[in-house]
Design a protein around this motif. Sequence first.
Motif, PDB file in Angstrom:
ATOM      1  N   ALA A   1      26.734 -32.705 -15.889  1.00 46.28           N
ATOM      2  CA  ALA A   1      26.032 -31.618 -16.584  1.00 46.28           C
ATOM      3  C   ALA A   1      24.530 -31.726 -16.362  1.00 46.28           C
ATOM      4  O   ALA A   1      23.852 -30.709 -16.134  1.00 46.28           O
ATOM      5  CB  ALA A   1      26.352 -31.643 -18.076  1.00 46.28           C
ATOM      6  N   GLU A   2      24.009 -32.930 -16.401  1.00 48.85           N
ATOM      7  CA  GLU A   2      22.565 -33.120 -16.191  1.00 48.85           C
ATOM      8  C   GLU A   2      22.158 -32.645 -14.797  1.00 48.85           C
ATOM      9  O   GLU A   2      21.142 -31.971 -14.634  1.00 48.85           O
ATOM     10  CB  GLU A   2      22.208 -34.596 -16.372  1.00 48.85           C
ATOM     11  N   GLN A   3      22.976 -32.960 -13.783  1.00 52.05           N
ATOM     12  CA  GLN A   3      22.670 -32.518 -12.417  1.00 52.05           C
ATOM     13  C   GLN A   3      22.721 -31.004 -12.303  1.00 52.05           C
ATOM     14  O   GLN A   3      21.842 -30.391 -11.697  1.00 52.05           O
ATOM     15  CB  GLN A   3      23.641 -33.158 -11.429  1.00 52.05           C
ATOM     16  N   VAL A   4      23.753 -30.391 -12.883  1.00 50.70           N
ATOM     17  CA  VAL A   4      23.887 -28.933 -12.816  1.00 50.70           C
ATOM     18  C   VAL A   4      22.732 -28.266 -13.562  1.00 50.70           C
ATOM     19  O   VAL A   4      22.156 -27.279 -13.084  1.00 50.70           O
ATOM     20  CB  VAL A   4      25.255 -28.472 -13.365  1.00 50.70           C
ATOM     21  N   LEU A   5      22.370 -28.799 -14.727  1.00 58.09           N
ATOM     22  CA  LEU A   5      21.256 -28.225 -15.488  1.00 58.09           C
ATOM     23  C   LEU A   5      19.940 -28.375 -14.745  1.00 58.09           C
ATOM     24  O   LEU A   5      19.089 -27.478 -14.804  1.00 58.09           O
ATOM     25  CB  LEU A   5      21.178 -28.851 -16.878  1.00 58.09           C
ATOM     26  N   ASP A   6      19.754 -29.478 -14.019  1.00 54.59           N
ATOM     27  CA  ASP A   6      18.550 -29.629 -13.197  1.00 54.59           C
ATOM     28  C   ASP A   6      18.493 -28.545 -12.128  1.00 54.59           C
ATOM     29  O   ASP A   6      17.440 -27.942 -11.876  1.00 54.59           O
ATOM     30  CB  ASP A   6      18.518 -31.016 -12.533  1.00 54.59           C
TER      31      ASP A   6
END
Length: 124
Positions: free
Chosen positions: A72-77
């Motif tokens: 999720a952190e990667q996608v949100l970035d």
Amino acid sequence: MTVKLSAALPKEFDANGMERLHRSLVQHPERRHLIVMVVDTAKKQIDYTAGGEVTPVAGILFIEPIQDAEDAEQVLDIMARTRAERTGDGTLDFDFGVGDPLADTIKRMRDEGINISVNGEDQR
């Protein structure tokens, strides 16, 4: 110009991961969820009263919820970067409101074999 999104989800099990969110959507309708989709043009609508304006309707081919915190952190970035590029706003720390630290903690505890109960109700 606008683009519409078809409300229909893929019927094939391997193309539709939304059932993984069923419990959370029912029990916690206030929570936000991060979803990744692959779309194509399902159809085009032509408005002849507006000079023949064409509005594409995107159809969902594949849809998956992103539930792993690191994913999720990667996608949100990526979302923050592409949003900043699209809008011309250099702000990359936009809060999409996704994620629930308490739920993440409860999940980690449950994964470690600790039973959690809130107001007499087991948290799953």
